[in-house]
Design an enzyme around this catalytic site. Structure first.
Site, short mmCIF file in Angstrom:
data_model
loop_
_atom_site.label_atom_id
_atom_site.label_comp_id
_atom_site.label_asym_id
_atom_site.label_seq_id
_atom_site.Cartn_x
_atom_site.Cartn_y
_atom_site.Cartn_z
N ARG A 1 -24.67 57.10 -33.77
CA ARG A 1 -24.09 58.57 -34.21
C ARG A 1 -23.87 59.23 -32.91
O ARG A 1 -23.02 59.89 -33.09
CB ARG A 1 -25.38 59.13 -34.74
CG ARG A 1 -25.17 60.60 -35.37
CD ARG A 1 -26.28 61.20 -36.19
NE ARG A 1 -26.56 60.33 -37.31
CZ ARG A 1 -27.75 60.59 -38.13
NH1 ARG A 1 -28.67 61.47 -37.75
NH2 ARG A 1 -27.93 59.87 -39.26
N GLU B 1 -35.24 72.35 -30.73
CA GLU B 1 -34.81 72.40 -31.92
C GLU B 1 -35.54 73.68 -32.77
O GLU B 1 -34.61 74.50 -33.29
CB GLU B 1 -34.79 71.19 -32.93
CG GLU B 1 -34.07 71.45 -34.36
CD GLU B 1 -32.78 71.73 -34.31
OE1 GLU B 1 -32.29 72.33 -35.24
OE2 GLU B 1 -32.19 71.32 -33.45
N SER C 1 -29.19 71.38 -28.67
CA SER C 1 -30.38 72.01 -28.26
C SER C 1 -30.59 71.74 -26.94
O SER C 1 -31.60 72.35 -26.29
CB SER C 1 -31.37 71.26 -29.07
OG SER C 1 -31.66 69.92 -29.08
N HIS C 2 -29.76 70.71 -26.15
CA HIS C 2 -30.17 70.28 -24.65
C HIS C 2 -28.88 70.62 -23.93
O HIS C 2 -28.67 70.38 -22.90
CB HIS C 2 -30.39 69.02 -24.75
CG HIS C 2 -31.90 68.71 -25.13
ND1 HIS C 2 -32.04 68.51 -26.33
CD2 HIS C 2 -32.87 68.08 -24.29
CE1 HIS C 2 -33.57 68.21 -26.37
NE2 HIS C 2 -34.01 68.07 -25.15
N LYS D 1 -50.50 57.89 -34.85
CA LYS D 1 -49.37 57.13 -34.18
C LYS D 1 -48.57 58.00 -33.29
O LYS D 1 -48.37 57.49 -31.96
CB LYS D 1 -48.75 56.25 -35.10
CG LYS D 1 -49.42 55.43 -35.95
CD LYS D 1 -48.81 54.40 -36.99
CE LYS D 1 -49.42 53.34 -37.77
NZ LYS D 1 -48.57 52.53 -38.53
N ASP E 1 -34.00 57.05 -28.55
CA ASP E 1 -34.53 58.10 -27.79
C ASP E 1 -35.32 59.16 -28.94
O ASP E 1 -34.83 59.68 -29.73
CB ASP E 1 -33.07 58.93 -27.38
CG ASP E 1 -33.67 60.08 -26.51
OD1 ASP E 1 -34.76 60.55 -26.24
OD2 ASP E 1 -32.99 60.67 -26.12
N LEU F 1 -33.32 62.70 -22.40
CA LEU F 1 -33.82 61.44 -21.64
C LEU F 1 -32.73 60.27 -22.19
O LEU F 1 -32.78 59.37 -21.12
CB LEU F 1 -35.29 61.16 -22.26
CG LEU F 1 -35.96 60.19 -21.58
CD1 LEU F 1 -36.35 60.48 -20.01
CD2 LEU F 1 -37.37 59.97 -22.32
#
Length: 335
Positions: free
Chosen positions: A307, A188, A46-47, A230, A178, A123
């Site tokens: 991962r 996404e 997605s990036h 939150k 992240d 990021l």
């Protein structure tokens, strides 16, 4: 895998050529292309290359100044500011990086803020970069508003991710956190919309504040904050650091990262680095080792960031599969 298989070097060359073709300087294009490679290498599609046509389009239409030359201001011993000059975030971050990390080592802690900036890619890669330099990194970036406060309908903050990079004492990252304030990254949902695929029912709301699985409707509505109030609180915290402290525009006033509407987004970033040597020293790494062991010794548990490392090892060997439509869109900018 389906699609054309490219090596990581070919990914970098492809992205660089498109950005230069769109009108960016070679230095700026290379900085963004390197970020694209890292995203594809870690399996964060997605990036990766899907964003290159958007970057290029924004150079062409003026949302990004492809020829920008960042201006660095070292106002206090532990404070570095960079004016991205409405250009890409990556070269602006690079411009202030050495002064930032040197200040962290000299003072024990330092902060780098970027304003008049843009999307900074994944990021976590900036947090990992700090960890690889032996520094504990906290990174924040805000984005055009897409999350409404709980009980409201009008977006106020962006997906506003934060990242934490923890050094392992051996030139790598022991932990890499992240995560965004939303249940899922907006990119996404953009990917699902482009592929005409449904989204999960707890990812977004439509313009009327109702849950939706239609990606197109979600992009017209609001993202769902992760963990309810939150998650919104996390997004608000990031907003305070990456927008208010950095001196960039608020998310609610930033133009979109997609499409050609509006001028430069003028968003910002905030990075904070701690030198463990100035605090707990070698004990820091002992504690981090014990902490990660407490996770990895449990069956099926994993340390945040692991991962990505597995994806990295596989993709570096197998290459990157790229759909033809993405290739065509990118190559259309090559001149």
């Amino acid at each position: 895998m389906s699609g054309t298989i490219l090596s990581l070097k070919e990914v970098e060359d492809l992205a660089t050529a498109a950005l230069v073709g769109a009108g960016a300087s070679a230095d700026n294009a290379i900085a963004v292309a390197r970020s694209t490679v890292k995203a594809e290498r870690d399996g964060i599609r997605s990036h990766g290359l899907m964003y290159v046509p958007i970057y290029a389009e924004h150079v062409v239409c003026g949302k990004v100044n492809g020829l920008a030359r960042p201006v660095v201001e070292h106002s206090h011993p532990g404070a570095i500011r960079v004016d991205a000059q409405s250009g890409f975030a990556h070269p602006a971050i690079d411009a202030g990086w050495s002064e930032f990390t040197n200040a962290a080592r000299e003072n024990g802690v330092a902060a780098l803020t970027i304003y008049n900036s843009y999307n900074c890619g994944v990021l976590g890669h900036h947090a990992e970069r700090l960890a690889e330099e032996g520094l504990l990194g906290l990174c924040f970036t805000h984005a055009p508003a897409s999350i409404a406060p709980v009980g409201g309908k009008t977006p106020v903050v962006g997906t506003n991710p934060f990242a934490v990079g923890v050094p392992d004492g051996e030139g790598g990252a022991a932990i890499l956190i992240d995560q965004s304030a939303s249940a899922i990254a907006k990119s996404e949902i953009m990917l699902r919309a482009r592929q005409n695929e449904p989204i999960e029912p707890d990812w977004a709301l439509d313009a009327e504040g109702r849950p939706t699985t239609d990606a197109a409707l979600a992009l017209k509505g609001s993202m769902v904050p992760s963990g309810g109030y939150k998650g919104f609180g996390i997004g608000l915290t990031v907003e305070i650091l990456a927008a208010c402290l950095a001196g960039s525009v608020l998310s609610k006033d930033a133009s979109p990262f997609s499409g050609t509407a509006g001028g430069p987004p003028s968003t910002g970033q905030c990075f904070i680095a701690f030198d463990p040597a100035a605090f707990s020293g070698a004990l820091f790494f002992d504690r981090i080792s014990a902490l990660t062991d407490a996770i990895t010794t449990q069956e099926s548990a994993r340390v945040p960031g692991s991962r990505r490392k597995l994806n990295r090892e596989r993709i570096e060997q197998e290459g990157v599969s790229v759909d033809q439509d993405i290739l065509d869109r990118i190559q259309a900018f090559n001149k």
